[in-house]
Motif scaffolding. Structure first.
Motif, PDB file in Angstrom:
ATOM      1  N   GLN A  45      22.175   1.819  -6.810  1.00  0.00           N
ATOM      2  CA  GLN A  45      20.806   1.573  -6.354  1.00  0.00           C
ATOM      3  C   GLN A  45      19.792   1.959  -7.425  1.00  0.00           C
ATOM      4  O   GLN A  45      18.854   1.210  -7.729  1.00  0.00           O
ATOM      5  CB  GLN A  45      20.530   2.384  -5.077  1.00  0.00           C
ATOM      6  CG  GLN A  45      20.995   1.730  -3.799  1.00  0.00           C
ATOM      7  CD  GLN A  45      20.138   0.532  -3.422  1.00  0.00           C
ATOM      8  OE1 GLN A  45      18.930   0.625  -3.297  1.00  0.00           O
ATOM      9  NE2 GLN A  45      20.774  -0.613  -3.270  1.00  0.00           N
ATOM     10  N   ILE A  72      11.079  -1.360  -2.707  1.00  0.00           N
ATOM     11  CA  ILE A  72      11.728  -0.056  -2.777  1.00  0.00           C
ATOM     12  C   ILE A  72      11.082   0.932  -1.814  1.00  0.00           C
ATOM     13  O   ILE A  72      11.758   1.785  -1.234  1.00  0.00           O
ATOM     14  CB  ILE A  72      11.724   0.478  -4.227  1.00  0.00           C
ATOM     15  CG1 ILE A  72      12.725   1.628  -4.340  1.00  0.00           C
ATOM     16  CG2 ILE A  72      10.349   0.932  -4.665  1.00  0.00           C
ATOM     17  CD1 ILE A  72      12.983   2.062  -5.760  1.00  0.00           C
ATOM     18  N   ARG A 118      12.489   0.379   1.589  1.00  0.00           N
ATOM     19  CA  ARG A 118      13.818   0.987   1.718  1.00  0.00           C
ATOM     20  C   ARG A 118      13.718   2.495   1.886  1.00  0.00           C
ATOM     21  O   ARG A 118      14.475   3.101   2.645  1.00  0.00           O
ATOM     22  CB  ARG A 118      14.671   0.651   0.499  1.00  0.00           C
ATOM     23  CG  ARG A 118      15.058  -0.802   0.398  1.00  0.00           C
ATOM     24  CD  ARG A 118      16.355  -0.947  -0.343  1.00  0.00           C
ATOM     25  NE  ARG A 118      16.776  -2.330  -0.439  1.00  0.00           N
ATOM     26  CZ  ARG A 118      18.015  -2.698  -0.736  1.00  0.00           C
ATOM     27  NH1 ARG A 118      18.929  -1.779  -0.953  1.00  0.00           N
ATOM     28  NH2 ARG A 118      18.337  -3.968  -0.814  1.00  0.00           N
ATOM     29  N   SER A 139      18.158   4.989  -2.713  1.00  0.00           N
ATOM     30  CA  SER A 139      16.870   4.313  -2.517  1.00  0.00           C
ATOM     31  C   SER A 139      15.726   5.311  -2.521  1.00  0.00           C
ATOM     32  O   SER A 139      14.661   5.068  -3.097  1.00  0.00           O
ATOM     33  CB  SER A 139      16.885   3.540  -1.197  1.00  0.00           C
ATOM     34  OG  SER A 139      17.813   2.475  -1.231  1.00  0.00           O
TER      35      SER A 139
END
Length: 487
Positions: free
Chosen positions: A341, A372, A375, A401
């Motif tokens: 990630q 992002i 997330r 994340s």
């Protein structure tokens, strides 16, 4: 200040994840990740516990082709001394440079604040602040020795270290090793590595600019130009450091040098040959380093290094309200999805950063930040333990994340600052070409910038902030106005 604030934010996330780490991973064990390009990005060096040593990996990459004879940092250390900003550098720092630690006592750079304390015996903080603020104006306008005998004294105290720095900037490389001050046996965080020497270079640039303004005020124009050129070169070299903070220092130094060069051009009444020579100096400066390269390596490594730290040691247990008392936490985590990630988001950001068109860059980065952050919110809202976090891989992906969201730098702001510095330099080059035109035309500047083409420049470069047109130029009664529309 910005660096300290960002560091505390990053350290705060370790507190937020602490309770999760303790429940899943208490008791330690073997590393829970795979070494490879998609995960750890580099394959070594690996410490005795099996974790990537990212500081050493970064120093190995940055030091390629660098020797004590071509590294400007060696002479900067000689000029600044072993205690920049009051703290001693670790012995490992000098080992990477390939030199012995400088003597503790020597003729090292004396900052204005330390000069006031040690030489003028000023102890009141408010008085020191007022005097340094007043002196900062002398770095931007011509002055003479009669205006401030104390400031002249400060410059004289710094003659030898400034001479060493003038030699340093003639070197081709700058390798500033990243070495942490860590207790023996403890793992240090790469993000916590201090870089005081680039910060001290702000004082170096102020000294050079101040002395240049003194030389202009006393009509010693040749000396003034040499100090300004040293300041330009120093900025370019400092900007080659690993971290984004060094880009910001570079921009600050470039701004000082450009401002001083404008003042110089206004007062020096240069001949055509002098203008040509100075223009050649400016055009031969090293290219401005891009922040994209720093995001690609050092900034990425800091995020990946945080994962190594959390897997091996874990932060101090602080629940911070992340879990409720009824949470049932069992199992552990697979860090590979977390590492993937992080690499994914840094790859995306580097690609966006390298986009030349500013509008396309802004669009790409805005999209990345939104995705992002969505997330990150999703991971936090789920409390790190429900749905996506019920599997080892899901936990790793969620933590990755969150870390990426918090550690990705604000590249949009840095890009703006970089573009401003580039535009200022571009305008400065145009100013010297306008000066050359003036020397050829009985002291008159052109009515339009296009009159510089093709004799003085092949084409007028477009405004970085508005590529559809050149910078704005207007001839005035006693000179001209030249500026960019800016951000």
């Amino acid at each position: 200040m910005l660096k300290k604030k960002r560091t505390w934010i990053i350290l705060g996330i370790f507190g937020l994840i602490a309770a999760w780490w303790f429940a899943f991973h208490a008791g330690g064990g073997d590393p829970l990740f795979t070494i490879g390009k998609e995960t750890t990005f580099v394959e070594g060096p690996v410490d005795k516990h099996g974790y990537i040593d990212y500081a050493t990996a970064l120093n190995q990459i940055l030091s390629k082709g660098v020797t004590p004879k071509n590294n400007a940092q060696v002479l900067l250390v000689k000029a600044i001394g072993p205690r920049p900003e009051g703290g001693e550098m670790p012995s490992e720092f000098y080992r990477w440079l390939g030199i012995d630690e400088p003597p503790k006592v020597g003729e090292y750079l004396l900052t204005q604040e330390n000069f006031l304390k040690t030489e003028l015996k000023v102890t009141d903080y408010n008085q020191i602040s007022a005097m340094t603020q007043e002196w900062s104006e002398n770095a931007e306008i011509p002055w003479t020795a009669n205006d401030s005998k104390e400031l002249v004294q400060w410059l004289k105290k710094n003659e030898k270290p400034l001479a060493v720095i003038a030699e340093a900037v003639k070197r081709t490389h700058l390798f500033n090793p990243l070495v942490a001050r860590a207790e023996k046996g403890e793992r240090s965080l790469l993000i916590g590595v201090l870089i005081p020497i680039p910060q001290i270079c702000r004082q170096v640039a102020q000294a050079l600019s101040t002395r240049a303004m003194l030389s202009i005020g006393e009509k010693r124009f040749g000396e003034a130009w040499q100090d300004l050129l040293t300041c330009h070169r120093l900025g370019r070299l400092v900007g080659r450091g690993a971290k984004l903070i060094e880009s910001l220092v570079r921009i600050a130094l470039e701004t000082m040098a450009t401002t001083g060069s404008q003042v110089y051009l206004t007062h020096a009444n240069l001949s055509r040959e002098q203008v040509q020579s100075h223009l050649k100096d400016l055009e031969s400066l090293q290219p401005m380093a891009s922040g994209a390269d720093k995001v690609h390596l050092a900034e990425r490594f800091m995020a990946l290094d945080a994962v190594m730290h959390m897997d091996q040691s874990g932060p101090e247990v602080m629940k911070m309200g992340l879990f409720s008392s009824s949470d049932s936490l069992t199992g552990n985590v697979d860090w590979d999805p977390a590492l993937r990630q992080i690499n994914h988001w840094y790859d995306q950001m580097v690609a966006a950063y390298r986009t030349k068109d500013r509008h396309a860059f802004a669009s790409k980065t805005a999209k990345i930040y939104k995705e992002i952050d969505d997330r990150r919110k999703d991971a936090v809202d789920r409390g790190l333990v429900t749905r996506m976090f019920t599997t080892r891989a899901g936990r790793g992906e969620g933590i990755g994340s969150i870390l990426a969201a918090l550690m990705l730098p604000a590249v949009d702001k840095i890009r703006d600052a970089e573009d401003r510095a580039s535009q200022e330099h571009q305008n400065l080059l145009l100013a010297f070409r306008l000066e050359m035109y003036r020397t050829d035309n009985d002291g008159q500047y052109p009515e339009k910038l296009t009159q510089l083409v093709p004799k003085y420049v092949k084409a007028i470069p477009p405004d970085i902030f508005d590529t559809s047109s050149p910078p704005i130029y207007r001839k005035t009664k006693n000179g001209y106005t030249l500026y960019s529309v800016g951000v």
